[in-house]
Design a protein around this motif. Structure first.
Motif, PDB file in Angstrom:
ATOM      1  N   SER A 191      12.158  -8.124  -2.954  1.00  0.00           N
ATOM      2  CA  SER A 191      11.608  -9.422  -3.356  1.00  0.00           C
ATOM      3  C   SER A 191      11.357  -9.501  -4.854  1.00  0.00           C
ATOM      4  N   ASP A 192      12.242  -8.900  -5.634  1.00  0.00           N
ATOM      5  CA  ASP A 192      12.143  -8.897  -7.095  1.00  0.00           C
ATOM      6  C   ASP A 192      10.842  -8.267  -7.596  1.00  0.00           C
ATOM      7  N   ALA A 193      10.387  -7.251  -6.909  1.00  0.00           N
ATOM      8  CA  ALA A 193       9.179  -6.544  -7.350  1.00  0.00           C
ATOM      9  C   ALA A 193       9.381  -5.988  -8.751  1.00  0.00           C
ATOM     10  N   PRO A 194       8.394  -6.162  -9.651  1.00  0.00           N
ATOM     11  CA  PRO A 194       8.530  -5.692 -11.039  1.00  0.00           C
ATOM     12  C   PRO A 194       8.285  -4.188 -11.146  1.00  0.00           C
ATOM     13  N   ILE A 195       9.240  -3.429 -10.676  1.00  0.00           N
ATOM     14  CA  ILE A 195       9.016  -1.993 -10.540  1.00  0.00           C
ATOM     15  C   ILE A 195       8.819  -1.274 -11.865  1.00  0.00           C
ATOM     16  N   GLY A 196       9.494  -1.734 -12.916  1.00  0.00           N
ATOM     17  CA  GLY A 196       9.288  -1.102 -14.209  1.00  0.00           C
ATOM     18  C   GLY A 196       7.836  -1.166 -14.619  1.00  0.00           C
ATOM     19  N   GLN A 197       7.223  -2.320 -14.431  1.00  0.00           N
ATOM     20  CA  GLN A 197       5.817  -2.508 -14.778  1.00  0.00           C
ATOM     21  C   GLN A 197       4.905  -1.722 -13.847  1.00  0.00           C
ATOM     22  N   ILE A 198       5.167  -1.803 -12.546  1.00  0.00           N
ATOM     23  CA  ILE A 198       4.310  -1.118 -11.569  1.00  0.00           C
ATOM     24  C   ILE A 198       4.312   0.391 -11.805  1.00  0.00           C
ATOM     25  N   TYR A 199       5.486   0.972 -11.950  1.00  0.00           N
ATOM     26  CA  TYR A 199       5.576   2.422 -12.089  1.00  0.00           C
ATOM     27  C   TYR A 199       5.040   2.897 -13.437  1.00  0.00           C
ATOM     28  N   ALA A 218      20.388  -6.452   6.159  1.00  0.00           N
ATOM     29  CA  ALA A 218      19.631  -7.325   7.063  1.00  0.00           C
ATOM     30  C   ALA A 218      18.185  -7.507   6.620  1.00  0.00           C
ATOM     31  N   TYR A 219      17.655  -6.558   5.860  1.00  0.00           N
ATOM     32  CA  TYR A 219      16.243  -6.619   5.494  1.00  0.00           C
ATOM     33  C   TYR A 219      16.037  -6.840   4.002  1.00  0.00           C
ATOM     34  N   LYS A 220      17.080  -7.184   3.305  1.00  0.00           N
ATOM     35  CA  LYS A 220      16.947  -7.504   1.890  1.00  0.00           C
ATOM     36  C   LYS A 220      16.050  -8.723   1.731  1.00  0.00           C
ATOM     37  N   GLY A 221      15.049  -8.617   0.837  1.00  0.00           N
ATOM     38  CA  GLY A 221      14.119  -9.702   0.613  1.00  0.00           C
ATOM     39  C   GLY A 221      12.955  -9.732   1.579  1.00  0.00           C
ATOM     40  N   LYS A 222      13.013  -8.902   2.624  1.00  0.00           N
ATOM     41  CA  LYS A 222      11.897  -8.816   3.570  1.00  0.00           C
ATOM     42  C   LYS A 222      10.929  -7.702   3.201  1.00  0.00           C
ATOM     43  N   TRP A 223      11.402  -6.764   2.389  1.00  0.00           N
ATOM     44  CA  TRP A 223      10.535  -5.722   1.852  1.00  0.00           C
ATOM     45  C   TRP A 223       9.927  -6.190   0.531  1.00  0.00           C
ATOM     46  N   ASP A 224       8.771  -5.607   0.199  1.00  0.00           N
ATOM     47  CA  ASP A 224       8.141  -5.843  -1.100  1.00  0.00           C
ATOM     48  C   ASP A 224       7.444  -4.559  -1.513  1.00  0.00           C
ATOM     49  N   ILE A 225       6.992  -4.507  -2.748  1.00  0.00           N
ATOM     50  CA  ILE A 225       6.315  -3.323  -3.280  1.00  0.00           C
ATOM     51  C   ILE A 225       4.999  -3.735  -3.919  1.00  0.00           C
ATOM     52  N   SER A 226       3.934  -3.060  -3.526  1.00  0.00           N
ATOM     53  CA  SER A 226       2.611  -3.296  -4.091  1.00  0.00           C
ATOM     54  C   SER A 226       2.090  -2.010  -4.713  1.00  0.00           C
ATOM     55  N   ARG A 227       1.032  -2.131  -5.458  1.00  0.00           N
ATOM     56  CA  ARG A 227       0.394  -0.937  -6.013  1.00  0.00           C
ATOM     57  C   ARG A 227      -0.156  -0.075  -4.881  1.00  0.00           C
ATOM     58  N   ALA A 228      -0.245   1.207  -5.123  1.00  0.00           N
ATOM     59  CA  ALA A 228      -0.703   2.143  -4.100  1.00  0.00           C
ATOM     60  C   ALA A 228      -2.180   1.921  -3.781  1.00  0.00           C
ATOM     61  N   PRO A 229      -2.622   2.298  -2.591  1.00  0.00           N
ATOM     62  CA  PRO A 229      -4.033   2.181  -2.240  1.00  0.00           C
ATOM     63  C   PRO A 229      -4.932   2.955  -3.201  1.00  0.00           C
ATOM     64  N   ARG A 256       6.852  -4.339   4.611  1.00  0.00           N
ATOM     65  CA  ARG A 256       7.641  -5.447   5.129  1.00  0.00           C
ATOM     66  C   ARG A 256       6.771  -6.704   5.139  1.00  0.00           C
ATOM     67  N   LYS A 257       6.988  -7.578   4.190  1.00  0.00           N
ATOM     68  CA  LYS A 257       6.122  -8.749   4.075  1.00  0.00           C
ATOM     69  C   LYS A 257       6.303  -9.707   5.259  1.00  0.00           C
ATOM     70  N   ASP A 258       7.498  -9.721   5.867  1.00  0.00           N
ATOM     71  CA  ASP A 258       7.702 -10.583   7.035  1.00  0.00           C
ATOM     72  C   ASP A 258       6.908 -10.092   8.235  1.00  0.00           C
ATOM     73  N   LEU A 259       6.856  -8.770   8.427  1.00  0.00           N
ATOM     74  CA  LEU A 259       6.072  -8.218   9.538  1.00  0.00           C
ATOM     75  C   LEU A 259       4.581  -8.409   9.294  1.00  0.00           C
ATOM     76  N   PHE A 260       4.145  -8.255   8.047  1.00  0.00           N
ATOM     77  CA  PHE A 260       2.743  -8.508   7.720  1.00  0.00           C
ATOM     78  C   PHE A 260       2.366  -9.945   8.077  1.00  0.00           C
ATOM     79  N   ALA A 261       3.199 -10.891   7.698  1.00  0.00           N
ATOM     80  CA  ALA A 261       2.905 -12.300   7.974  1.00  0.00           C
ATOM     81  C   ALA A 261       2.849 -12.551   9.481  1.00  0.00           C
ATOM     82  N   GLN A 262       3.766 -11.950  10.239  1.00  0.00           N
ATOM     83  CA  GLN A 262       3.764 -12.128  11.694  1.00  0.00           C
ATOM     84  C   GLN A 262       2.520 -11.542  12.333  1.00  0.00           C
ATOM     85  N   ALA A 263       1.960 -10.505  11.710  1.00  0.00           N
ATOM     86  CA  ALA A 263       0.748  -9.872  12.240  1.00  0.00           C
ATOM     87  C   ALA A 263      -0.527 -10.507  11.687  1.00  0.00           C
ATOM     88  N   GLY A 264      -0.376 -11.585  10.908  1.00  0.00           N
ATOM     89  CA  GLY A 264      -1.537 -12.268  10.372  1.00  0.00           C
ATOM     90  C   GLY A 264      -2.182 -11.591   9.178  1.00  0.00           C
TER      91      GLY A 264
END
Length: 442
Positions: free
Chosen positions: A381-389, A302-313, A169-177
């Motif tokens: 958030s329009d994550a490029p999932i085809g490329q990521i996966y 309600a949470y559309k656009g608030k989630w995002d996808i990053s590469r795994a740790p 959740r990129k919005d929660l990340f931003a709120q937590a600094g």
């Protein structure tokens, strides 16, 4: 990856792609979140010369992609009927019983990755060898090996895989600094799952009220173990989970997460888990390809656009989930069933399933098709999932599978849940897990 009882091998909520864009749509929830015996059936066409039955579990995406109807148009003498069992834990015992009695089998049967080793070792003589009919070289290499017998027969055609990412959740990340850009998040956890927990501690220090860094420590555990080639068994078929470095790392990290209260302690696919997503209290989820659909469908608009996808740790790719299609030898239409399986697992059809249901292909040739290569996910958030996966899939290590992988994984996950929910001490939880597993595997 449809959700399955053996470690939730795949998610089977459905997302729809319009053009080259994957857009979430709440169509069907099955698998771990459902305990019904029968998810219904779907027949393509009518009045064909023969009827082929595809018996599977959860959601393979064929109905959503319209593939059975398309196949009937290409082959008017063939009608395809799908028989779906919602929960893989119900499906697999039934499949074994049918194999033992030789009665009730579909012309095509699905097999989940957590079961494929046991099927290869104990039931291979009851399935047709597909190696002469299907170009197995098109699959990611380890997918072929998972379904190959010692004699070289390939008894299952690869459907999907579950390359790993991190949903947050990129919005929660931003709120937590914390950094919220997907590339910045990937950099923050580049050192591995240990960095992920460090990020979790930073999140907890400034967490928005009522939120938790992760949903489940057992989910993180499965992600950690999935990145290692040696998990629960060695190459000789011996159960080595007690000495596995991957299991130890995953267990220790899960225990740390539970003790530091970085997790909401919710077993995935339970009512409490879906309620937490709907409420918005979860900041991150370990995210194999199929998981994005679960999150979007359960979190809602309600949470559309608030989630995002990053590469795994970490720098090591991971796979969590995947299945196969197999053709029983005793069927009345083995050749026709084999032809159907070949067509369903071809690049174009796997790309169509990804477009319709967000289920990532095991066929590498599909990665260059527009419906995969250019896919993005608006909900995230329009994550490029085809490329990521696709990038993740190319470097996933070849895992050693064992006959009771699913049992071991489920049992350990249960005890991790006990550490989270009941405060069970790690040593006591580990003993309870190993005692149960040893009795189960003999």
């Amino acid at each position: 990856m449809r959700i399955s009882g053996s470690g939730c091998g795949r998610g089977r909520n459905v997302a729809v792609v319009t053009g080259s864009v994957l857009a979430a749509s709440a169509l069907l929830l099955t698998g771990c979140s459902s305990s019904g015996d029968d998810g219904g059936s779907d027949a393509a066409g009518s009045g064909g010369g023969i009827t082929l039955t595809v018996a599977d579990f959860g959601q393979f995406g064929y109905k959503e992609a319209g593939l059975f109807d398309e196949y009937h148009k290409l082959h008017p003498d063939v009608t395809v009927k799908e028989e779906v069992t919602a929960n893989e834990q119900d499906y697999y015992p039934k499949l074994l019983q049918q194999l033992n009695t030789g009665s009730g089998l579909g012309d095509v049967t699905g097999v989940e990755v957590g079961r494929i080793k046991e099927v290869v070792d104990t039931q291979a003589d009851k399935f047709a060898d597909l190696s002469g009919s299907i170009d197995v070289g098109d699959w990611v290499s380890w997918k072929e090996k998972q379904a190959t017998t010692k004699d070289g027969a390939v008894i299952g055609a690869g459907t999907d895989i579950g390359p790993m990412s991190l949903c947050y959740r990129k919005d929660l990340f931003a709120q937590a600094g914390l950094p919220s850009d997907r590339e910045a998040v990937a950099k923050a956890v580049a050192g591995g799952w240990e960095d992920y927990l460090k990020l979790g501690e930073q999140y907890k220090a400034k967490a928005p009220a009522g939120t938790f860094f992760m949903d489940s420590a057992s989910a993180m555990y499965n992600a950690v173990v999935s990145s290692d080639a040696k998990q629960y068994y060695d190459a000789d078929g011996n159960a080595v989970y007690k000495d596995s470095a991957a299991v130890k790392q995953g267990w220790d990290l899960a225990a740390e997460a539970a003790q530091k209260k970085l997790t909401q302690g919710l077993p995935q696919f339970t009512d409490a888990w879906t309620a937490a997503l709907r409420k918005g209290s979860v900041a991150t989820v370990a995210c194999p390809a199929w998981m994005a659909n679960q999150i979007s469908n359960n979190s809602g608009d309600a949470y559309k656009g608030k989630w995002d996808i990053s590469r795994a740790p970490g720098s090591t790719a991971a796979n969590w989930g995947g299945s196969f299609l197999a053709v029983p030898k005793g069927g009345k239409h083995v050749k026709e069933a084999t032809d159907l399986v070949k067509w369903l697992t071809a690049p174009e059809q796997q790309a169509a399933v990804f477009k319709a249901a967000g289920i990532f292909p095991s066929n590498q040739k599909a990665y260059e098709l527009p419906d995969v290569k250019n896919a993005t996910l608006p909900y995230f958030s329009d994550a490029p999932i085809g490329q990521i996966y696709a990038e993740e899939a190319k470097s996933i290590p070849e895992a050693v599978l064992g006959p009771k992988d699913g049992v071991i994984k489920d049992t350990i996950s249960t005890q991790i849940n006990n550490m989270e929910q009941r405060g069970t001490k790690p040593d006591d939880a580990w003993k309870a897990a190993t005692d149960t597993i040893d009795k189960a595997i003999g």
